[in-house]
Every structure is written in C-alpha cells, then in structure tokens.
Design an enzyme around this catalytic site. Structure first.
Site, mmCIF file in Angstrom:
data_model
loop_
_atom_site.group_PDB
_atom_site.id
_atom_site.type_symbol
_atom_site.label_atom_id
_atom_site.label_comp_id
_atom_site.label_asym_id
_atom_site.label_seq_id
_atom_site.Cartn_x
_atom_site.Cartn_y
_atom_site.Cartn_z
ATOM 1 N N PRO A 147 0.836 -1.200 0.000
ATOM 2 C CA PRO A 147 0.000 0.000 0.000
ATOM 3 C C PRO A 147 0.878 1.259 0.000
ATOM 4 O O PRO A 147 1.915 1.288 0.657
ATOM 5 C CB PRO A 147 -0.802 -0.108 1.301
ATOM 6 C CG PRO A 147 -0.104 -1.118 2.143
ATOM 7 C CD PRO A 147 0.718 -1.983 1.235
ATOM 8 N N GLY A 155 7.268 1.426 2.977
ATOM 9 C CA GLY A 155 8.411 1.505 2.057
ATOM 10 C C GLY A 155 8.065 1.285 0.597
ATOM 11 O O GLY A 155 8.926 0.863 -0.187
ATOM 12 N N SER A 156 6.813 1.590 0.232
ATOM 13 C CA SER A 156 6.380 1.364 -1.156
ATOM 14 C C SER A 156 7.262 2.081 -2.186
ATOM 15 O O SER A 156 7.644 1.489 -3.201
ATOM 16 C CB SER A 156 4.917 1.805 -1.280
ATOM 17 O OG SER A 156 4.623 2.201 -2.572
ATOM 18 N N GLY A 201 3.805 3.847 5.264
ATOM 19 C CA GLY A 201 5.011 3.582 6.049
ATOM 20 C C GLY A 201 5.607 2.223 5.761
ATOM 21 O O GLY A 201 6.446 1.739 6.502
ATOM 22 N N ASP A 216 14.741 3.459 4.643
ATOM 23 C CA ASP A 216 13.922 2.649 3.723
ATOM 24 C C ASP A 216 14.771 2.030 2.614
ATOM 25 O O ASP A 216 14.696 0.822 2.368
ATOM 26 C CB ASP A 216 12.805 3.500 3.092
ATOM 27 C CG ASP A 216 11.651 3.741 4.046
ATOM 28 O OD1 ASP A 216 11.866 3.619 5.270
ATOM 29 O OD2 ASP A 216 10.535 4.054 3.579
HETATM 30 O O1 PMV Z 1 5.855 5.338 8.929
HETATM 31 P P1 PMV Z 1 7.282 5.437 8.510
HETATM 32 O O2 PMV Z 1 7.916 4.104 8.267
HETATM 33 O O3 PMV Z 1 7.528 6.436 7.433
HETATM 34 O O4 PMV Z 1 8.082 5.917 9.779
HETATM 35 C C1 PMV Z 1 7.911 7.128 10.431
HETATM 36 C C2 PMV Z 1 8.942 7.148 11.491
HETATM 37 C C3 PMV Z 1 8.995 8.369 12.357
HETATM 38 O O5 PMV Z 1 10.008 8.136 13.286
HETATM 39 C C4 PMV Z 1 7.696 8.570 13.093
HETATM 40 C C5 PMV Z 1 9.277 9.618 11.557
HETATM 41 C C6 PMV Z 1 10.666 9.697 10.977
HETATM 42 O O6 PMV Z 1 10.861 10.542 10.083
HETATM 43 O O7 PMV Z 1 11.575 8.960 11.381
#
Ligand code: PMV
Length: 308
Positions: A93, A99-100, A97, A144
C-alpha cells in the site's frame, strides 16, 4: 526469457519517533509484500509502465523517482537510452510507512541494470534509490532504501550510515491496518509540541525507547523471540506515553494479544496506520491474522530472518 526483479517492503520494529531525536531505530524487510518489475522490448524509448496507477513515465517526465533513477543509471554506466518498457506492479500500500516508494524504485533499478548487464551490489542499489527517494520524500532518512535494497534488518541512527544485521532465527509477524490514514508529519509535529512543553519528561521517554531498541537488536540477533515480544509491548506503551497512540491501534493490539501474540505495537508514525504483532509460529500467526480480518481490518502475514 523474461526476468523479474523484485524488492520487499519494510516496517519499523523499534524506535520510531525517538529516531527523530537522535535515538536508534530498527526496521525490517517485509518480504511477503513486494514490488516487481520486468522489462520487454520498447517502442524506441525507455518507458516505465506503472501498472497499478495506470501511468507511464519517459525520460522526459518531470519530477519522477523512476526517471531520476534511470537517468543516473544510464549516466553512470555510459549507456544510451534503450528501447525498453519496464513494467512495474506492487502489493505494497502506498503512503502507509511500508516503504512502497523505495521498493518500487529498487525493483525498477534492478530491472534496468539487469537489462544493461550491469551487476549492482546492494549498496549501489541502496544509494541510487536514496537519490530517487529525495523526489518523493524530500529529505529521506536513508532507512527505507537500506532495508529494502539489502532485504535485511537495519539499525539506524539519523546522520549515520545505516547498519544491517543478521537475525538469529525466523520471526513470524502479522501487520494489522487500522484503516485510519494518519499523517506522519502531523504525529511528528505533535510530538515536537509536547517535547517543547515538557522536554525532560519527553527526553526520558526517548531514553527508554533507546534502551528498548538496543535490547531489541540484541534479542533479534540472539533469536530470543519472547524477549523481542516483551520489548515490542514496552515500546508500544512508550509510544502511547508520547501521544501517538489511537483507540483502533489498541483494539488491534488487544486482538493480537488475545490470540497469542508474544508482543504487539504500533509501527511507523502512529495516530492510526499500522500495528505489528509477533507470533511464535505459523499457526499462531495465521490465528492472529484471521482474528484481525474477522474483526473487519486488513491484515498481512510476513516473516523475516531467513530467505522465504
Ligand atoms: O511510517 P514510517 O515508516 O515512514 O516511519 C515514520 C517514522 C517516524 O520516526 C515517526 C518519523 C521519521 O521521520 O523517522
């Protein structure tokens, strides 16, 4: 013969939010959800055919992660634009968060370098994808592209080179989606507001998260899954303390625990988004997955630690 090139997604297992304040975080590959790319003869130019979004990009397309990537690869290898179509699809998706964007860039990078006959090491792929990620994320942390290109757990501190490490066993996970779209930008900014008002309290929480993350890395390396589960629970409580929880995340955590999870926590930005639970075996993993879907939420099963 047509070759297919793929790359996994990722989730954060420990340390989200605290990582913004210089603390370590751990991300792991989600190998069961992938972006896949394959090439076929083109019509005189290079085209990236993003099948899921029904969009095609050529080297003339502006501000596009795949175009940046392709241009850099062609330039670095001294190649002319090939007459090639790279088809791309992904089960990840977008904007969740997982890693798409790094996964799709990695798959395209491998398909193009494969066609050109260039053998790229994981680190080369990671660096190329990092540059492409800047188009999507502005100022990406680098976590990522590293976890996706290496397909290994990564230990990460802002401003330092991410380090991959080896898990001591196979870990079974269930990811549960609250279905609530949450903006990471917003949760990060809310944490910042709280930190400004109560810096010593918040720094205390970040120090606790750091301890959990360091111990989490050791427990993953040692294959101590009970301990990994306990630390995930602790990390989740700390994330609630810094204000990034959500009722639906609590509900998913509760379902996971009731169905035998060794530990469960929100993953990523919070305020909605995804939950991740650890199961001791495939049977429990399936049980947790089914309980979440029966409650009306989307869930995914994945594992890390051995080549699936
Ligand atoms: O949801 P993701 O995997 O993009 O992670 C966000 C992680 C945070 O620590 C909340 C924000 C960041 O930029 O590290």
């Amino acid at each position: 013969m047509e070759s297919r090139f793929s790359a996994p997604g990722k989730i954060i297992l420990f340390g989200e939010h605290a990582v913004v304040y210089g603390k370590p975080a751990i991300a792991i590959p989600v190998s069961d959800m992938r972006a896949v790319a394959w090439s076929e003869p083109g019509d005189g130019q290079l085209t990236i055919n993003a099948l899921d979004i029904e969009k095609q990009f050529s080297l003339k397309s502006k501000n596009n992660q795949f175009v940046t990537l392709a241009q850099t690869i062609l330039q670095k290898t001294g190649s002319n634009e090939p007459s090639l179509t790279i088809n791309l699809t992904s089960t990840l998706p977008q904007g969740s968060g997982m890693g798409s964007s790094a996964a799709t860039s990695t798959a395209v990078c491998r398909a193009l370098s494969g066609y050109l006959g260039v053998d790229l090491a994981a680190n080369d792929v990671s660096e190329l994808v990092f540059d492409a990620e800047k188009i999507v994320h502005g100022n990406p942390s680098g976590i990522d592209n590293t976890v996706v290109a290496y397909e290994m757990p990564v230990y990460f501190i802002k401003g330092q080179k991410p380090k991959t490490f080896e898990p001591g066993k196979l870990f079974h996970l269930v990811i549960g989606d609250t279905g609530i779209e949450a903006s990471t930008k917003e949760t990060v900014s809310n944490v910042r507001k709280m930190w400004k008002v109560q810096p010593s309290l918040m720094n205390g929480y970040f120090n606790e998260i750091e301890r959990v993350t360091e111990n989490g890395k050791k427990a993953i390396e040692a294959g101590e899954e009970d301990l990994v589960g306990e630390l995930m629970d602790e990390n989740h409580d700390l994330l609630n303390s810094i204000g990034v929880g959500h009722d639906t995340l609590e509900k998913l955590v509760e379902i996971a625990k009731e169905n035998g999870a060794l530990g469960a926590k929100l993953t990523g930005g919070g305020g909605g988004g995804n939950m991740v639970a650890l199961a001791e075996d495939k049977t429990t993993q399936k049980k947790i997955h089914n309980a979440i879907t029966e409650a009306g939420y989307r869930a995914y099963q994945t594992s890390f630690g051995e080549q699936a």
